[in-house]
Design a protein around this motif. Structure first.
Motif, mmCIF file in Angstrom:
data_model
loop_
_atom_site.group_PDB
_atom_site.id
_atom_site.type_symbol
_atom_site.label_atom_id
_atom_site.label_comp_id
_atom_site.label_asym_id
_atom_site.label_seq_id
_atom_site.Cartn_x
_atom_site.Cartn_y
_atom_site.Cartn_z
ATOM 1 N N ASP A 93 20.325 83.571 83.975
ATOM 2 C CA ASP A 93 21.770 83.828 84.013
ATOM 3 C C ASP A 93 22.421 83.153 85.220
ATOM 4 N N ILE A 94 22.100 81.877 85.397
ATOM 5 C CA ILE A 94 22.648 81.102 86.513
ATOM 6 C C ILE A 94 24.115 80.783 86.224
ATOM 7 N N ALA A 95 24.989 81.035 87.167
ATOM 8 C CA ALA A 95 26.398 80.681 87.017
ATOM 9 C C ALA A 95 26.558 79.169 87.141
ATOM 10 N N PRO A 96 27.486 78.575 86.380
ATOM 11 C CA PRO A 96 27.670 77.120 86.485
ATOM 12 C C PRO A 96 27.897 76.640 87.915
ATOM 13 N N GLU A 97 28.633 77.407 88.696
ATOM 14 C CA GLU A 97 28.917 76.981 90.068
ATOM 15 C C GLU A 97 27.695 77.053 90.983
ATOM 16 N N ASP A 98 26.632 77.705 90.518
ATOM 17 C CA ASP A 98 25.400 77.793 91.299
ATOM 18 C C ASP A 98 24.305 76.863 90.780
ATOM 19 N N ALA A 99 24.574 76.158 89.688
ATOM 20 C CA ALA A 99 23.519 75.393 89.019
ATOM 21 C C ALA A 99 22.894 74.341 89.924
ATOM 22 N N GLN A 100 23.700 73.679 90.738
ATOM 23 C CA GLN A 100 23.167 72.582 91.541
ATOM 24 C C GLN A 100 22.119 73.047 92.541
ATOM 25 N N MET A 101 22.170 74.309 92.952
ATOM 26 C CA MET A 101 21.165 74.838 93.879
ATOM 27 C C MET A 101 19.785 74.905 93.234
ATOM 28 N N HIS A 102 19.734 74.850 91.912
ATOM 29 C CA HIS A 102 18.473 74.971 91.176
ATOM 30 C C HIS A 102 17.917 73.612 90.752
ATOM 31 N N ILE A 103 18.650 72.538 90.998
ATOM 32 C CA ILE A 103 18.258 71.203 90.536
ATOM 33 C C ILE A 103 17.553 70.454 91.665
ATOM 34 N N TRP A 104 16.329 70.009 91.393
ATOM 35 C CA TRP A 104 15.561 69.249 92.383
ATOM 36 C C TRP A 104 15.950 67.773 92.366
ATOM 37 N N GLY A 105 16.148 67.231 91.174
ATOM 38 C CA GLY A 105 16.444 65.811 91.089
ATOM 39 C C GLY A 105 16.779 65.373 89.677
ATOM 40 N N TYR A 106 16.869 64.045 89.516
ATOM 41 C CA TYR A 106 17.340 63.465 88.263
ATOM 42 C C TYR A 106 16.519 62.216 87.922
ATOM 43 N N GLY A 107 16.529 61.862 86.656
ATOM 44 C CA GLY A 107 15.921 60.628 86.200
ATOM 45 C C GLY A 107 16.587 60.188 84.914
ATOM 46 N N ILE A 108 16.043 59.149 84.313
ATOM 47 C CA ILE A 108 16.499 58.683 83.010
ATOM 48 C C ILE A 108 15.311 58.702 82.073
ATOM 49 N N GLY A 109 15.527 59.237 80.886
ATOM 50 C CA GLY A 109 14.443 59.339 79.917
ATOM 51 C C GLY A 109 14.908 58.897 78.545
ATOM 52 N N ILE A 110 13.955 58.797 77.633
ATOM 53 C CA ILE A 110 14.264 58.460 76.239
ATOM 54 C C ILE A 110 13.650 59.542 75.350
ATOM 55 N N ASP A 111 14.493 60.159 74.564
ATOM 56 C CA ASP A 111 14.046 61.102 73.545
ATOM 57 C C ASP A 111 13.716 60.281 72.302
ATOM 58 N N LEU A 112 12.453 59.875 72.189
ATOM 59 C CA LEU A 112 12.025 59.150 70.994
ATOM 60 C C LEU A 112 11.975 60.122 69.816
ATOM 61 N N THR A 113 12.475 59.668 68.679
ATOM 62 C CA THR A 113 12.652 60.548 67.532
ATOM 63 C C THR A 113 12.139 59.885 66.264
ATOM 64 N N ARG A 114 11.248 60.569 65.550
ATOM 65 C CA ARG A 114 10.853 60.113 64.221
ATOM 66 C C ARG A 114 11.954 60.590 63.265
ATOM 67 N N ARG A 115 12.988 59.735 63.103
ATOM 68 C CA ARG A 115 14.205 60.164 62.419
ATOM 69 C C ARG A 115 13.947 60.559 60.972
ATOM 70 N N ASP A 116 13.051 59.863 60.301
ATOM 71 C CA ASP A 116 12.776 60.210 58.913
ATOM 72 C C ASP A 116 12.155 61.606 58.807
ATOM 73 N N LEU A 117 11.253 61.950 59.735
ATOM 74 C CA LEU A 117 10.655 63.285 59.702
ATOM 75 C C LEU A 117 11.673 64.346 60.118
ATOM 76 N N GLN A 118 12.526 64.007 61.079
ATOM 77 C CA GLN A 118 13.566 64.959 61.468
ATOM 78 C C GLN A 118 14.502 65.238 60.298
ATOM 79 N N GLN A 119 14.887 64.186 59.567
ATOM 80 C CA GLN A 119 15.804 64.382 58.445
ATOM 81 C C GLN A 119 15.154 65.194 57.330
ATOM 82 N N GLN A 120 13.876 64.946 57.078
ATOM 83 C CA GLN A 120 13.169 65.752 56.084
ATOM 84 C C GLN A 120 13.197 67.229 56.467
ATOM 85 N N ALA A 121 12.961 67.510 57.755
ATOM 86 C CA ALA A 121 12.976 68.894 58.229
ATOM 87 C C ALA A 121 14.358 69.504 58.059
ATOM 88 N N LYS A 122 15.402 68.745 58.410
ATOM 89 C CA LYS A 122 16.768 69.243 58.231
ATOM 90 C C LYS A 122 17.039 69.574 56.770
#
Length: 235
Positions: A93-122
């Motif tokens: 139940d972290i308040a938005p104004e307190d969120a930054q105190m909980h963040i250690w750092g940042y990066g860039i990532g890629i969410d690779l997605t098997r789109r055909d399998l995701q669509q079948q599941a949907k």
């Protein structure tokens, strides 16, 4: 010493920029459709849908910079470039104004997605796990401590494939900014040190094929490079 009946698996972790230290990974949460243009390209209305989350296993995260094999069971592997948030201090139940105190750092990532399998599941009303939570489905750059760069709220995020720009947006375009994402996630689960949050992707997601070279960047924060290799020999 605990007596395990089998050897315990190695702990999942990701690199930290400028050091040999590693950031241990506990869980991976992913935000769905957090950029309006991407929501629209997926056929959804960004103004009517609250944020939702799905997960990947911790060991789906792998260091970017090398080659990862094209995954099995799919003919439609898609890229989704994202800002990654690393949690260094737990809480519920972290308040938005307190969120930054909980963040250690940042990066860039890629969410690779098997789109055909995701669509079948949907289509079948089933979970997305087989489309999202497969091996090496979350390549990630080295993380950068917030103590060094602060907490970015704007900046260009982009992904090119073979030198062709595919995805482009700005962190300021997020429907739910990072502080809100941390707060909303912590209302459902207690966030813990080592949790990663993939915060959604801008428009332009598209298919990948073996041999493709990916270059991602978040302005002033991090870069990512990787190559999609041939499928694993499963004979």
């Amino acid at each position: 010493m605990t007596d395990y009946v089998i050897a315990p698996p190695a702990a999942a972790d990701v690199a930290v920029e400028g050091t040999d230290a590693r950031f241990p990974i506990r869980r991976v949460f992913c935000v769905g459709r957090n950029y309006a243009a991407h929501a629209r390209e997926m056929g959804k209305d960004p103004d009517r849908e609250p944020p939702f989350f799905f997960t990947k296993p911790a060991d789906a995260v792998c260091d970017a910079g090398g080659t990862i094999p094209y995954p099995p069971l799919t003919q439609d592997l898609h890229h989704e470039v994202e800002l990654v948030v690393a949690i260094g201090r737990g809480g519920r139940d972290i308040a938005p104004e307190d969120a930054q105190m909980h963040i250690w750092g940042y990066g860039i990532g890629i969410d690779l997605t098997r789109r055909d399998l995701q669509q079948q599941a949907k289509d079948l009303g089933r979970p997305w796990d087989w489309g999202k939570a497969f091996d090496r489905s979350a390549p990630c750059s080295p993380l950068v401590p917030a103590s060094r760069i602060g907490h970015p709220t704007r900046g260009r995020i982009s992904l090119s494939v073979n030198g062709e720009l595919r995805q482009q947006g700005d962190l300021a375009d997020q429907i739910w900014p990072v502080d809100d994402i941390v707060a909303i996630c912590s209302a459902s689960v207690e966030l813990m040190p080592g949790d990663l949050i993939f915060t959604g992707t801008p428009a332009g997601v598209a298919a990948l094929k073996p041999g493709d070279r990916l270059e991602g960047e978040i302005e002033g924060l991090a870069q990512l490079r990787l190559t999609i290799g041939a499928p694993l020999d499963r004979s």
